[in-house]
Design an enzyme around this catalytic site. Structure first.
Site, mmCIF file in Angstrom:
data_model
loop_
_atom_site.group_PDB
_atom_site.id
_atom_site.type_symbol
_atom_site.label_atom_id
_atom_site.label_comp_id
_atom_site.label_asym_id
_atom_site.label_seq_id
_atom_site.Cartn_x
_atom_site.Cartn_y
_atom_site.Cartn_z
ATOM 1 N N ASP A 1 80.796 73.452 -76.868
ATOM 2 C CA ASP A 1 81.377 72.098 -76.868
ATOM 3 C C ASP A 1 81.937 71.708 -78.234
ATOM 4 O OD1 ASP A 1 80.704 72.005 -74.224
ATOM 5 O OD2 ASP A 1 78.914 70.766 -74.497
ATOM 6 N N CYS B 1 85.003 68.150 -66.754
ATOM 7 C CA CYS B 1 85.996 68.946 -67.470
ATOM 8 C C CYS B 1 86.385 70.193 -66.686
ATOM 9 C CB CYS B 1 85.461 69.340 -68.836
ATOM 10 S SG CYS B 1 85.412 67.956 -69.957
ATOM 11 N N ARG C 1 83.892 76.555 -62.074
ATOM 12 C CA ARG C 1 82.575 76.173 -62.611
ATOM 13 C C ARG C 1 81.547 76.378 -61.494
ATOM 14 N NH1 ARG C 1 82.950 71.122 -66.706
ATOM 15 N NH2 ARG C 1 80.820 71.808 -67.067
ATOM 16 N N PRO C 2 81.041 77.612 -61.375
ATOM 17 C CA PRO C 2 80.180 77.952 -60.235
ATOM 18 C C PRO C 2 78.824 77.244 -60.282
ATOM 19 C CG PRO C 2 80.295 79.787 -61.795
ATOM 20 C CD PRO C 2 81.199 78.707 -62.325
ATOM 21 N N ILE C 3 78.180 77.134 -59.105
ATOM 22 C CA ILE C 3 76.825 76.571 -59.052
ATOM 23 C C ILE C 3 75.874 77.530 -58.329
ATOM 24 C CG2 ILE C 3 77.436 74.126 -59.299
ATOM 25 C CD1 ILE C 3 77.092 73.903 -56.218
ATOM 26 N N ASP C 4 76.244 78.817 -58.294
ATOM 27 C CA ASP C 4 75.415 79.787 -57.572
ATOM 28 C C ASP C 4 73.982 79.860 -58.119
ATOM 29 O OD1 ASP C 4 77.097 80.971 -59.745
ATOM 30 O OD2 ASP C 4 75.720 82.651 -59.466
ATOM 31 N N GLN C 5 73.804 79.678 -59.423
ATOM 32 C CA GLN C 5 72.450 79.759 -59.995
ATOM 33 C C GLN C 5 71.608 78.537 -59.630
ATOM 34 O OE1 GLN C 5 71.356 82.683 -61.534
ATOM 35 N NE2 GLN C 5 73.357 83.274 -60.714
ATOM 36 N N LYS D 1 75.024 62.406 -74.711
ATOM 37 C CA LYS D 1 75.597 62.350 -73.352
ATOM 38 C C LYS D 1 74.898 63.330 -72.422
ATOM 39 C CE LYS D 1 79.448 64.771 -72.202
ATOM 40 N NZ LYS D 1 79.475 65.530 -70.945
ATOM 41 N N ASN D 2 74.775 64.584 -72.859
ATOM 42 C CA ASN D 2 74.286 65.599 -71.924
ATOM 43 C C ASN D 2 72.783 65.482 -71.651
ATOM 44 O OD1 ASN D 2 76.849 66.454 -71.499
ATOM 45 N ND2 ASN D 2 76.741 68.240 -72.839
ATOM 46 N N ARG E 1 84.915 59.466 -71.625
ATOM 47 C CA ARG E 1 83.772 59.959 -70.843
ATOM 48 C C ARG E 1 82.588 60.311 -71.742
ATOM 49 N NH1 ARG E 1 84.886 65.065 -68.634
ATOM 50 N NH2 ARG E 1 82.635 65.029 -68.571
HETATM 51 C C1 EPZ Z 1 76.723 72.028 -69.595
HETATM 52 O O1 EPZ Z 1 77.584 72.319 -68.508
HETATM 53 C C2 EPZ Z 1 77.376 70.906 -70.364
HETATM 54 N N1 EPZ Z 1 77.514 69.759 -69.490
HETATM 55 C C3 EPZ Z 1 78.730 71.356 -70.894
HETATM 56 O O2 EPZ Z 1 79.206 70.340 -71.744
HETATM 57 C C4 EPZ Z 1 78.553 72.617 -71.737
HETATM 58 O O3 EPZ Z 1 79.824 73.139 -72.092
HETATM 59 C C5 EPZ Z 1 77.778 73.684 -70.975
HETATM 60 O O4 EPZ Z 1 76.539 73.142 -70.459
HETATM 61 C C6 EPZ Z 1 77.409 74.894 -71.824
HETATM 62 O O5 EPZ Z 1 76.676 74.480 -72.947
HETATM 63 C C7 EPZ Z 1 76.487 68.951 -69.300
HETATM 64 O O6 EPZ Z 1 75.404 69.125 -69.852
HETATM 65 C C8 EPZ Z 1 76.706 67.784 -68.409
HETATM 66 P P1 EPZ Z 1 76.362 75.962 -67.686
HETATM 67 P P2 EPZ Z 1 77.067 73.225 -67.303
HETATM 68 O O7 EPZ Z 1 75.798 75.920 -66.318
HETATM 69 O O8 EPZ Z 1 75.637 72.961 -67.087
HETATM 70 C C9 EPZ Z 1 78.176 79.991 -65.766
HETATM 71 C C10 EPZ Z 1 80.723 68.753 -72.576
HETATM 72 O O9 EPZ Z 1 81.812 68.949 -73.175
HETATM 73 N N2 EPZ Z 1 77.459 79.555 -64.554
HETATM 74 O O10 EPZ Z 1 75.436 76.151 -68.830
HETATM 75 O O11 EPZ Z 1 78.005 73.048 -66.195
HETATM 76 C C11 EPZ Z 1 79.372 79.089 -66.078
HETATM 77 O O12 EPZ Z 1 80.525 79.490 -65.379
HETATM 78 C C12 EPZ Z 1 80.360 69.576 -71.359
HETATM 79 O O13 EPZ Z 1 79.910 67.892 -72.896
HETATM 80 C C13 EPZ Z 1 77.383 80.434 -63.471
HETATM 81 O O14 EPZ Z 1 77.930 81.547 -63.498
HETATM 82 O O15 EPZ Z 1 77.269 74.669 -67.933
HETATM 83 C C14 EPZ Z 1 79.483 79.238 -67.573
HETATM 84 O O16 EPZ Z 1 80.214 80.387 -67.864
HETATM 85 C C15 EPZ Z 1 81.505 70.381 -70.859
HETATM 86 N N3 EPZ Z 1 76.702 80.018 -62.353
HETATM 87 C C16 EPZ Z 1 78.032 79.447 -68.039
HETATM 88 O O17 EPZ Z 1 77.306 79.831 -66.865
HETATM 89 C C17 EPZ Z 1 76.085 78.819 -62.286
HETATM 90 O O18 EPZ Z 1 75.474 78.516 -61.247
HETATM 91 C C18 EPZ Z 1 77.359 78.211 -68.627
HETATM 92 O O19 EPZ Z 1 77.462 77.120 -67.730
HETATM 93 C C19 EPZ Z 1 76.160 77.949 -63.379
HETATM 94 C C20 EPZ Z 1 76.852 78.347 -64.507
#
Ligand code: EPZ
Length: 428
Positions: A305, A117, A122-126, A22-23, A397
């Site tokens: 996950d 989920c 769930r920030p997107i600042d990065q 999926k991912n 999903r």
């Molecule tokens: C991906 O989410 C996966 N989703 C998630 O899987 C998975 O839990 C996660 O990576 C971690 O492995 C998809 O691939 C579609 P991250 P993503 O950005 O990209 C922080 C599932 O069950 N962060 O790696 O959204 C954030 O808060 C799903 O299949 C920032 O601070 O996760 C978290 O603590 C659910 N700023 C950590 O980083 C940012 O800009 C990791 O998040 C982005 C993230």
């Protein structure tokens, strides 16, 4: 509305074939928007997250043809819109990948923030930091993220947190820009490597995916490709845990065993036998699981996950285990549901103390998110009696044919339609 009804207490036995990841799919499909020619993507999982993305791609102007259940042909040449509305993004976390892909294609993207989920904020600042480093101006207006640039250029970006989403989005935005982009402290998940391999198969120049430093030298054109997505690490891990939790004996087929090492290691610690084949793993368990501690970490650590699923088997382990969440601030919402089934779990911040009980008992529960839903299925398979799981759209999903796959392993699980009382109440 639909729910799953499980009559538990049966050991799973047999072979299950794992679907495409999926991912990886949710990153690779938007990446097709960067191509100058049509692409064929194979081994797609037949799940609602994928159909939502394909629908959004059609609305953007791409021609999308399903070749068969797992293969899609996409011609992105007609894409003339850079807007992904709230309606198009609803329910999919990965809508944010349209930001990187559209920015990379058109120097412009206006995308509703992701759904998916709910683990709290769930920030997107990065992601935004990456786009800005590449030269985009990013604003958030009326609930839409708007990114635009006259011209993007390569840049060095150090991620403050290891983020899968930000790593993927920067790769998408940077693939066709002038110059060299370097992502430091990049995420290393298997789907990041898969995305890089997909883009490279179209003529991109991406090196280092799977390590903490990814180098992207921008290219002008990307040709069409025919690409097959990797097997789903988390779907495989879910069946591995389900096999052990039901004292079963299951061959999990069409997998990359290397991606499953951290999960196999924990199951072995609990007393399971895990045999690796070339493209399969066999998991058998014949005794009550032993306790063990688990901490989730970015890849190659134990995947977040898989945290709800592993906590569910530990709920019946002999002894007390500590489960620590090292990725998300809040991923223990499922614990309340598990306690309805007799689990003894105390959550304190990012840590859960799981005191093993002899057995779980059946109860009506909810899938509060995708992997929480997978955990409820495992709990239902373990518990004697009938467990009903509501809100299963979360499970649909991300898990292809979950009823069919578990049934083929001897589970008694059914999808049952029931009336939506909230609609009746609203109408009354
Ligand atoms: C991906 O989410 C996966 N989703 C998630 O899987 C998975 O839990 C996660 O990576 C971690 O492995 C998809 O691939 C579609 P991250 P993503 O950005 O990209 C922080 C599932 O069950 N962060 O790696 O959204 C954030 O808060 C799903 O299949 C920032 O601070 O996760 C978290 O603590 C659910 N700023 C950590 O980083 C940012 O800009 C990791 O998040 C982005 C993230």
């Amino acid at each position: 509305m639909e729910k799953f009804v499980i009559s538990g207490g049966k050991a799973l036995k047999g072979t299950v074939r794992i679907s495409g990841a999926k991912n990886a799919a949710v990153a690779i499909l938007p990446a097709v928007l960067l191509a100058d020619e049509p692409c064929t993507v194979e081994n797609l999982p037949n799940i609602s997250d994928v159909s939502t993305i394909l629908k959004a791609m059609r609305e953007l102007g791409a021609e999308v043809k399903l070749v068969n259940k797992t293969t899609v042909w996409i011609d992105p040449r007609g894409v003339d819109s850079y807007i992904v509305t709230k309606q198009m993004a609803e329910g999919m976390r990965a809508s944010s990948y349209f930001m990187g892909a559209l920015l990379g294609r058109m120097n412009r993207a206006r995308v509703a923030p992701p759904g998916g989920c709910d683990f709290g904020v769930r920030p997107i600042d990065q992601h935004i930091k990456g786009f800005e480093a590449l030269g985009a101006k990013v604003t958030i207006e009326n609930g839409m993220v708007d990114a635009k640039a006259m011209e993007l250029r390569g840049a060095s970006i150090y991620l403050d947190v290891v983020s899968v989403g930000a790593t993927i989005n920067i790769m998408l935005a940077a693939t066709k820009v002038k110059g060299l982009t370097v992502i430091e402290n990049a995420a290393r998940e298997p789907h990041i490597v898969d995305l890089a391999n997909f883009l490279n198969s179209m003529g991109a120049d991406i090196m280092g995916a799977g390590t903490g430093m990814i180098k992207i030298r921008g290219v002008e054109h990307l040709r069409g490709t025919d690409y097959s997505i990797i097997p789903d690490q988390i779907e495989a891990g879910t069946y591995m845990v389900a096999a052990a939790a039901t004292m079963g004996d299951v061959v999990i087929d069409n997998v990359t065993p290397k991606h499953l090492e951290s999960i196999a290691a924990k199951l072995k610690e609990m007393g399971a036998t895990v045999e690796e084949g070339e493209e399969s793993v066999r998991v058998c368990m014949s005794e009550r699981p032993k306790r063990c501690n688990v901490k989730t970490m970015p890849h190659p650590g134990f995947p977040t996950d898989m945290q709800p699923q592993i906590a569910t088997i530990l709920a019946i382990a002999d002894g007390t285990s500590i489960v620590t969440e090292g990725v998300w601030d809040s991923r223990f919402r499922y614990v309340e549901q598990l306690t309805l089934m007799g689990a003894d779990i105390q959550v304190d911040g990012k840590m859960a103390v799981v005191t093993g009980v002899k057995e779980l008992r059946s109860a009506p529960v909810k899938a509060v998110d995708l992997r929480a839903g997978a955990a409820m299925i495992i709990a239902g398979l373990m518990a004697e009696g009938i467990t009903e799981i509501e809100e299963i759209d979360h499970i649909d999903r991300g898990y292809e044919e979950v009823v069919e796959k578990f049934s083929a392993l001897g589970a008694d699980i059914k999808r049952v339609y029931y009336p939506d009382n909230t609609t009746v109440l609203k109408q009354a």
